[in-house]
Design a protein around this motif. Sequence first.
Motif, short mmCIF file in Angstrom:
data_model
loop_
_atom_site.label_atom_id
_atom_site.label_comp_id
_atom_site.label_asym_id
_atom_site.label_seq_id
_atom_site.Cartn_x
_atom_site.Cartn_y
_atom_site.Cartn_z
N LEU A 137 2.54 23.28 -6.19
CA LEU A 137 1.39 23.34 -7.09
C LEU A 137 1.73 22.59 -8.37
CD1 LEU A 137 0.40 27.12 -6.71
CD2 LEU A 137 -0.63 25.16 -5.55
N PRO A 138 0.72 22.30 -9.20
CA PRO A 138 1.02 21.65 -10.49
C PRO A 138 1.88 22.56 -11.37
CG PRO A 138 -1.32 21.45 -9.93
CD PRO A 138 -0.72 22.41 -8.94
N GLU A 139 2.44 21.95 -12.42
CA GLU A 139 3.22 22.66 -13.44
C GLU A 139 4.46 23.31 -12.84
OE1 GLU A 139 0.62 25.32 -15.44
OE2 GLU A 139 -0.70 23.74 -16.19
N ASP A 140 5.07 22.68 -11.85
CA ASP A 140 6.35 23.12 -11.28
C ASP A 140 6.25 24.53 -10.70
OD1 ASP A 140 8.87 22.28 -10.60
OD2 ASP A 140 9.83 23.14 -12.35
N ARG A 141 5.13 24.81 -10.04
CA ARG A 141 4.95 26.10 -9.39
C ARG A 141 4.82 25.90 -7.88
NH1 ARG A 141 -0.14 28.74 -11.39
NH2 ARG A 141 -0.88 26.61 -11.09
N VAL A 142 5.05 26.98 -7.15
CA VAL A 142 5.01 26.93 -5.70
C VAL A 142 4.23 28.14 -5.18
CG1 VAL A 142 6.35 26.75 -3.57
CG2 VAL A 142 7.29 25.86 -5.71
N GLN A 143 3.28 27.88 -4.31
CA GLN A 143 2.56 28.97 -3.65
C GLN A 143 3.31 29.35 -2.37
OE1 GLN A 143 -1.66 28.37 -3.06
NE2 GLN A 143 -1.66 29.67 -1.24
N LYS A 177 0.83 -1.21 0.00
CA LYS A 177 0.00 0.00 0.00
C LYS A 177 0.86 1.25 0.00
CE LYS A 177 -4.19 -1.89 2.11
NZ LYS A 177 -5.10 -1.85 3.27
N PHE A 178 1.92 1.28 0.81
CA PHE A 178 2.78 2.45 0.84
C PHE A 178 3.54 2.59 -0.47
CE2 PHE A 178 2.46 2.16 5.54
CZ PHE A 178 2.05 3.46 5.76
N ALA A 179 3.95 1.48 -1.06
CA ALA A 179 4.70 1.56 -2.30
C ALA A 179 3.84 2.03 -3.46
CB ALA A 179 5.31 0.19 -2.63
N SER A 180 2.54 1.81 -3.37
CA SER A 180 1.66 2.18 -4.47
C SER A 180 1.19 3.62 -4.40
CB SER A 180 0.43 1.25 -4.48
OG SER A 180 -0.31 1.41 -3.29
N LEU A 181 1.59 4.38 -3.34
CA LEU A 181 1.21 5.78 -3.24
C LEU A 181 1.88 6.58 -4.35
CD1 LEU A 181 1.33 6.53 0.59
CD2 LEU A 181 -0.68 6.44 -0.87
N LYS A 182 1.15 7.44 -4.99
CA LYS A 182 1.69 8.30 -6.03
C LYS A 182 1.52 9.76 -5.62
CE LYS A 182 0.59 5.01 -9.71
NZ LYS A 182 -0.13 4.81 -10.97
N GLY A 183 2.12 10.65 -6.42
CA GLY A 183 2.03 12.07 -6.10
C GLY A 183 0.59 12.56 -6.04
N ALA A 184 -0.26 12.02 -6.91
CA ALA A 184 -1.65 12.46 -6.93
C ALA A 184 -2.40 12.04 -5.68
CB ALA A 184 -2.35 11.91 -8.18
N SER A 185 -1.87 11.03 -4.97
CA SER A 185 -2.55 10.57 -3.76
C SER A 185 -2.30 11.49 -2.58
CB SER A 185 -2.07 9.15 -3.42
OG SER A 185 -2.28 8.28 -4.50
N VAL A 186 -1.29 12.35 -2.66
CA VAL A 186 -0.97 13.26 -1.57
C VAL A 186 -1.64 14.59 -1.84
CG1 VAL A 186 0.90 14.36 -0.30
CG2 VAL A 186 1.22 12.08 -1.28
N ILE A 238 2.14 18.99 -0.74
CA ILE A 238 3.51 18.89 -0.25
C ILE A 238 3.88 20.26 0.27
CG2 ILE A 238 5.91 18.42 -0.84
CD1 ILE A 238 4.91 16.57 -3.02
N GLU A 239 4.12 20.35 1.56
CA GLU A 239 4.27 21.65 2.22
C GLU A 239 5.67 21.76 2.82
OE1 GLU A 239 2.21 23.71 6.10
OE2 GLU A 239 0.90 22.79 4.60
N MET A 240 6.21 22.98 2.77
CA MET A 240 7.53 23.24 3.31
C MET A 240 7.49 24.52 4.14
SD MET A 240 11.12 23.92 1.26
CE MET A 240 10.73 22.58 0.14
N ILE A 241 8.10 24.47 5.33
CA ILE A 241 8.19 25.64 6.20
C ILE A 241 9.58 26.26 6.03
CG2 ILE A 241 7.98 26.47 8.58
CD1 ILE A 241 5.39 25.38 7.38
N ASN A 242 9.62 27.61 6.02
CA ASN A 242 10.88 28.34 5.82
C ASN A 242 11.58 27.87 4.55
OD1 ASN A 242 10.56 29.84 8.23
ND2 ASN A 242 11.48 28.20 9.44
N ALA A 243 10.86 27.99 3.45
CA ALA A 243 11.38 27.53 2.16
C ALA A 243 12.48 28.46 1.65
CB ALA A 243 10.26 27.45 1.13
N ARG A 244 13.46 27.87 0.94
CA ARG A 244 14.58 28.62 0.37
C ARG A 244 14.85 28.11 -1.05
NH1 ARG A 244 13.47 30.76 4.42
NH2 ARG A 244 14.78 31.46 6.16
#
Length: 227
Positions: free
Chosen positions: A112-118, A73-82, A85-91
Motif C-alpha cells: 500500500l502507499p506510505e510504506d504500509r502493507v495489507q 515501453k518496459f523501461a518506462s514502467l513506473k510504480g504507479a503503472s502497476v 505488488i502482491e506477495m504470498i506467504n510474506a515474512r
Amino acid sequence: MMAAADHGGPVRPGPLRAADGAPRPRRGQRHGSGYSRFVRLMKVGLMGIAVLLVVLVAIWPQLQTVEEEFRVKFASLKGASVDQIEMINARYFGTDEKNRPYAVTAARAVELPEDRVQLDNPKADMTLEDGWVMLNGDTGIYDKTGKTLLLTGNVNVFQDEGNEFHTSTATIDVEAGDATGDEPVQGAGSFGWFTGEGFELTDKGKRFKVTGKSKLVLTGVEAQEGR
C-alpha cells in the motif's frame, strides 16, 4: 564356304551384352538421371536460400525497431503503472533494542502507499525477556516504518504462561512488544476468566490490564488464596 573378313577399315566394338543377350548400359550412363535430379534440387534450394536472405535484409530494420519499442515501453514502467505488488506467504523479521527477535507473517501481503502493507491472516510473534507472546487476526495493516501492526477481526492473543484473550481489534508495537485495544475483550488463564471494554499489554508483554467496565472471576490459585 565362309566369307573372308573385311579388313578394309577399323572394327568398332558392339554394345556390351549381358549373359541373356540383352545390351548393358555403359558405365557413364548408369547414374546420369539421378545426378541430373540432384543438380536440379540444389538449384532450387540455393534459389530459396537467396530469396530468404533478401527478405531478411529487407525486414531487418523493422524487426530492430519493434524490439527497441518493447524495450522502451518496459523501461518506462513506473510504480504507479502497476496496480498491486502482491506477495504470498510474506515474512517480515526484525529485532528490538535488546536484540530480541520478532516476526510478522501473513498468508498474503499487498503493498500500500506510505510504506504500509495489507495482510491476510497476519500473525505477530514477539520474544520477551522471559517468554513470548503471539497475536493473530483475520486481516491487518503493517506499517514498516513505524513497526506497528493493526489487527482486525477475530483477534487472538496467546502468552507462553497459558493465558489468552480474544477481541476484534488490536494495535501492536512489534518492537516494543506492547499491544492495546479499545473493543470488548474476554479471556482466560490459570487464574480464571475476565471480560472488559478494552485492554493494554505493556512492559514487554509482562503486564496485562483490562480497561473500561470489566469483570474478573478467579478460579485458580488466586481465588483460593483470597478465601
